[in-house]
Design an enzyme around this catalytic site. Structure first.
Site, mmCIF file in Angstrom:
data_model
loop_
_atom_site.group_PDB
_atom_site.id
_atom_site.type_symbol
_atom_site.label_atom_id
_atom_site.label_comp_id
_atom_site.label_asym_id
_atom_site.label_seq_id
_atom_site.Cartn_x
_atom_site.Cartn_y
_atom_site.Cartn_z
ATOM 1 N N ASP A 66 5.814 4.773 5.094
ATOM 2 C CA ASP A 66 6.673 3.781 5.771
ATOM 3 C C ASP A 66 6.690 2.437 5.036
ATOM 4 O OD1 ASP A 66 3.934 3.560 6.688
ATOM 5 O OD2 ASP A 66 4.626 2.194 8.257
ATOM 6 N N HIS A 67 6.100 2.404 3.828
ATOM 7 C CA HIS A 67 6.140 1.194 2.996
ATOM 8 C C HIS A 67 6.726 1.469 1.613
ATOM 9 C CE1 HIS A 67 3.588 -1.180 5.828
ATOM 10 N NE2 HIS A 67 3.382 0.046 6.255
ATOM 11 N N HIS A 75 1.425 3.925 1.944
ATOM 12 C CA HIS A 75 1.948 4.709 3.079
ATOM 13 C C HIS A 75 3.466 4.851 3.001
ATOM 14 C CE1 HIS A 75 -1.884 3.968 5.680
ATOM 15 N NE2 HIS A 75 -1.986 5.046 4.911
ATOM 16 N N HIS A 93 0.854 -1.191 0.000
ATOM 17 C CA HIS A 93 0.000 0.000 0.000
ATOM 18 C C HIS A 93 0.888 1.238 0.000
ATOM 19 C CE1 HIS A 93 0.748 -0.540 4.296
ATOM 20 N NE2 HIS A 93 0.204 0.635 4.578
ATOM 21 N N HIS A 142 -7.363 -1.203 5.837
ATOM 22 C CA HIS A 142 -6.359 -0.256 6.354
ATOM 23 C C HIS A 142 -6.273 0.923 5.394
ATOM 24 C CE1 HIS A 142 -2.742 1.314 8.204
ATOM 25 N NE2 HIS A 142 -2.065 1.153 7.096
ATOM 26 N N HIS A 152 5.150 -4.569 10.676
ATOM 27 C CA HIS A 152 5.538 -3.845 11.900
ATOM 28 C C HIS A 152 5.761 -4.793 13.068
ATOM 29 C CE1 HIS A 152 4.741 0.350 10.593
ATOM 30 N NE2 HIS A 152 3.824 -0.200 9.822
ATOM 31 N N ASP A 166 0.080 -3.920 6.270
ATOM 32 C CA ASP A 166 -0.561 -3.469 7.509
ATOM 33 C C ASP A 166 -2.000 -3.978 7.617
ATOM 34 O OD1 ASP A 166 1.743 -2.078 8.061
ATOM 35 O OD2 ASP A 166 0.901 -0.080 7.748
HETATM 36 FE FE FE Z 1 2.820 0.788 8.129
HETATM 37 ZN ZN ZN Z 2 0.066 1.586 6.591
#
Ligand code: FE
Ligand code: ZN
Length: 257
Positions: free
Chosen positions: A58-59, A56, A54, A113, A175, A137
């Protein structure tokens, strides 16, 4: 296909898939590029694919810099994420298959998510081996992602898809949230013996900062409250008889936890 974890940012995991025969690699959800480039240099491997679950940051935060070093690498993501994943070239939907080395992964559309979230599932090559699930996530060890762009009904449908995979599947979630997730799980499913022993093990692992990812899907089915909305004791813990409402109330409680 060898899979290794690369810790990134404060609590993210990036996953590196490596094929030693061809000396090629792929990466799942590169939060940042530097630790991936370092590992690739150690392996002297060529990066051929970036699999994003996805959009985001942090990905996908490492996508651009990885492409600067490996301009031929292909960037995969969900079709609904068009315009949100840097460098995306392949737009995937439910039922698509993607190849890495000699392995094929099935693409699962798992919104909740985010509205575009996908997961990658590599079935086992032999019945005795593990399957590999990269679920971003959506499903966490002992928990699930927050509903940022989706409804409880969507997330229940998505988690049901993951739950239908074999017990002998490794869950590579993005995570290290397991300890906190299990602390919450105990507040709603505290009489579950599998959950209690899992918590003891995870607490011991985290004391030495050992990773708790991947987990096994069979264990998730027995201990993760976000896969257990059909269990009478969880339904009574949130005063509901409806699976989606049970899930929604559990998710709401976890948001406040
Ligand atoms: Fe994440
Ligand atoms: Zn995420």
């Amino acid at each position: 296909m060898q899979i290794t974890r690369i810790p990134a940012l404060s609590d993210n995991y990036i996953f590196l898939l490596h094929d030693p025969q061809q000396n090629i690699a792929a990466v799942v959800d590169p939060a940042e590029a530097e630790p991936v480039l370092k590992r690739l240099a150690e392996l002297k491997a060529e990066l051929v694919a970036i699999f994003n679950t996805h959009h985001h940051i942090d990905h996908v935060g490492g996508n651009r810099q990885l492409l600067q070093h490996f301009s031929q690498a292909k960037v995969y993501g969900g079709v609904e994420d068009k315009g949100r994943i840097p460098g995306q070239q392949v737009f995937l939907q439910e039922g698509d298959r993607v190849q890495f080395a000699n392995r094929w992964a099935e693409v699962l559309f798992v919104p909740g998510h985010t509205r575009a979230h996908i997961a990658y599932y590599f079935p086992p090559e032999q019945p005795s081996e593990t399957g590999e699930l990269f679920c971003g996530d959506t499903l966490f060890a002992g928990g699930c992602g927050r509903l940022l762009e989706g409804t409880p009904a969507q997330m229940v449908a998505s988690l049901s898809k993951l739950q239908s995979l074999p017990d002998n599947t490794r869950v590579w979630c993005a995570h290290e949230y397991t300890l906190k997730n299990l602390q919450f799980a105990l507040t709603v499913d505290g009489s579950n013996p599998d959950l209690k022993s899992r918590f003891t093990e995870v607490k011991a692992s985290r004391k030495y900062l050992e990773a708790t990812v991947p987990s096994m899907l069979g264990l998730e089915k027995r201990t993760n409250p976000f896969l257990r909305w059909n269990q009478p004791n969880l339904q009574s813990a949130v005063n509901s008889h409806d699976p989606v409402q049970t899930f929604a109330r559990l998710r709401g409680m976890k948001d406040q936890f």
